[in-house]
Design a protein around this motif. Structure first.
Motif, PDB file in Angstrom:
ATOM      1  N   GLY A   1       0.825  -1.190   0.000  1.00 22.85           N
ATOM      2  CA  GLY A   1       0.000   0.000   0.000  1.00 22.85           C
ATOM      3  C   GLY A   1       0.863   1.245   0.000  1.00 22.85           C
ATOM      4  O   GLY A   1       2.054   1.195  -0.353  1.00 22.85           O
ATOM      5  N   PHE A   2       0.262   2.368   0.417  1.00 24.87           N
ATOM      6  CA  PHE A   2       0.960   3.651   0.394  1.00 24.87           C
ATOM      7  C   PHE A   2       0.768   4.402   1.709  1.00 24.87           C
ATOM      8  O   PHE A   2      -0.174   4.129   2.460  1.00 24.87           O
ATOM      9  N   ARG A   3       1.680   5.329   1.951  1.00 20.92           N
ATOM     10  CA  ARG A   3       1.627   6.202   3.125  1.00 20.92           C
ATOM     11  C   ARG A   3       1.395   7.633   2.660  1.00 20.92           C
ATOM     12  O   ARG A   3       2.066   8.115   1.760  1.00 20.92           O
ATOM     13  N   VAL A   4       0.455   8.299   3.309  1.00 21.17           N
ATOM     14  CA  VAL A   4       0.198   9.719   3.047  1.00 21.17           C
ATOM     15  C   VAL A   4       0.258  10.434   4.391  1.00 21.17           C
ATOM     16  O   VAL A   4      -0.507  10.118   5.307  1.00 21.17           O
ATOM     17  N   ASN A   5       1.165  11.373   4.549  1.00 15.05           N
ATOM     18  CA  ASN A   5       1.340  12.042   5.830  1.00 15.05           C
ATOM     19  C   ASN A   5       0.291  13.141   6.035  1.00 15.05           C
ATOM     20  O   ASN A   5       0.013  13.913   5.125  1.00 15.05           O
TER      21      ASN A   5
END
Length: 435
Positions: A373-377
């Protein structure tokens, strides 16, 4: 055997404790869930006995208490973790020690239950991220659960709560560790004062570990494929369980709301958890971005959801039957709290993690490192990036397949049964020693 099961007053920890207790009940044991009266239904539904806390001992309204805490630090929680720590050190705010008051109240409520001679337990299962005096006061064996990212158990890994990758520049690690300890110095001081007042001078609270050192052993909740084995040995007496995901709180099947049935696109679940969703600034910003997506969304609006207005491609309520929803969607956008994180993996869904604080940052980075998946801060939410992350996941068959393999392995694991056998054997050994 008779088990008392309890947790701190936070939904993620409560849900994790319930999941472990379901395994104990399936093995033939008697479960008494001890908590606030408002959670009685969670016990009754599962066939557990229930003992409510003495509300005069926990008179503080936890929701209001935590909302005030969120509001006091909201601007800091929207910053990169190291900057959060430096700003908290600079402010010297007394609010950082406020949770110690809540811990003390919960300890007194649990102690009252265990001290009651009418209550007989063979063991206590606790999901509490701090040493609680009542556990040391009584002779009943107790086993802690660590329902958080297990980086806290790996001393040679990146600092917990930093969101640093295992492959990141290690020259930054000590700086974060030192800053974190200083940022939470007042909480450490307050908790240690409570422990000392209870006569436990040798038991210490460490804000960078949170979990107790188990007198025998404890269990943490994380799939084998994501565990931090590349970081060397973990702290002693902790054992991994691949899955203890609870059954849904409501038995009704989730049906796509009429509003969304004829909408195009994939179905996506969005939740920032009970605490992150209380930050209406972040919630409104993300909702505005997702309104531009060609997909449709189920939104858990959270305890302040009445202040949120959803777009035409969304349906939501302040509380949704999360487990049933996760089973029926194609993607989960989450804060990365360990409970939702584990449920999402268990049901084989890829995720985008928007971490808000603590181990959520570590789960977010683990998603990236393991390519699931992905990380969004939250301090750097870029509209195009978030929308592209959604499309990239749906176009990445290998990523989707990786998550499905993790899901299958979690479902096929026997590690929860093995953990229960360890507990049974330890209790029998303790009883034999008494005899």
């Amino acid at each position: 055997m008779r088990f008392m099961v309890t947790a701190i007053d936070a939904f993620g920890h409560i849900n994790a404790a319930l999941g472990f207790a379901e395994g104990l009940k399936a093995a033939g044991h008697e479960i008494t869930f001890a908590h606030r009266e408002k959670h009685r239904n969670l016990a009754v539904k599962r066939g557990f006995s229930f003992i409510p806390f003495d509300e005069t001992l926990v008179a503080v309204n936890t929701n209001e208490f935590l909302f005030q805490w969120i509001d006091a630090f909201a601007d800091k929680f929207r910053q990169e973790p190291l900057k959060q720590c430096h700003d908290m050190i600079k402010d010297g705010s007394e609010e950082v020690a406020a949770p110690a008051t809540l811990f003390k109240a919960l300890n007194n409520a649990m102690d009252a239950i265990v001290s009651d001679k009418n209550n007989k337990f063979d063991a206590i299962i606790v999901d509490i991220p701090a040493p609680f005096p009542f556990l040391y006061k009584h002779s009943i064996p107790w086993f802690p659960l660590a329902s958080l990212n297990p980086l806290v158990l790996y001393p040679s890994g990146p600092p917990p709560f930093s969101g640093y990758s295992v492959s990141s520049d290690q020259s930054n690690w000590d700086e974060f560790r030192e800053a974190y300890q200083l940022a939470y110095a007042k909480l450490t001081e307050a908790n240690n004062a409570n422990l000392e007042a209870a006569g436990l001078k040798d038991v210490k609270f460490n804000p960078a570990i949170f979990v107790d050192n188990p007198p025998t052993f404890g269990f943490y909740h994380y799939p084998a494929e994501l565990d931090y084995t590349e970081c060397g040995s973990r702290r002693p007496n902790w054992y991994r369980v691949d899955a203890w995901v609870r059954q849904p709180d409501l038995d009704t099947e989730f049906v796509i709301p009429q509003k969304l049935q004829d909408k195009p696109g994939k179905l996506i679940y969005f939740s920032l958890g009970s605490l992150g969703s209380a930050d209406l600034v972040v919630m409104k910003k993300i909702i505005a971005i997702l309104a531009k997506s060609p997909h449709k969304f189920i939104v858990s609006k959270g305890p302040r959801g009445d202040a949120l207005e959803l777009a035409d491609n969304m349906w939501g309520e302040n509380y949704v039957n999360q487990i049933k929803v996760i089973q029926g969607v194609d993607l989960v956008i989450t804060h990365g709290g360990n409970n939702t994180f584990m449920e999402t993996l268990y049901y084989g869904k890829p995720m985008i993690v928007i971490p808000y604080f603590y181990d959520q940052y570590d789960n977010a980075q683990r998603v990236v490192d393991k390519k699931i998946g992905f990380r969004v801060n939250p301090y750097d939410i870029d509209e195009d990036y978030l929308l592209n992350c959604i499309e990239n996941i749906f176009n990445d068959k290998e990523m989707i397949d990786r998550v499905k393999v993790i899901s299958q392995n979690m479902r096929n694991s026997n590690s929860l049964n093995e953990a229960i056998k360890m507990i049974e054997k330890q209790i029998e050994q303790n009883n034999n020693n008494v005899l």
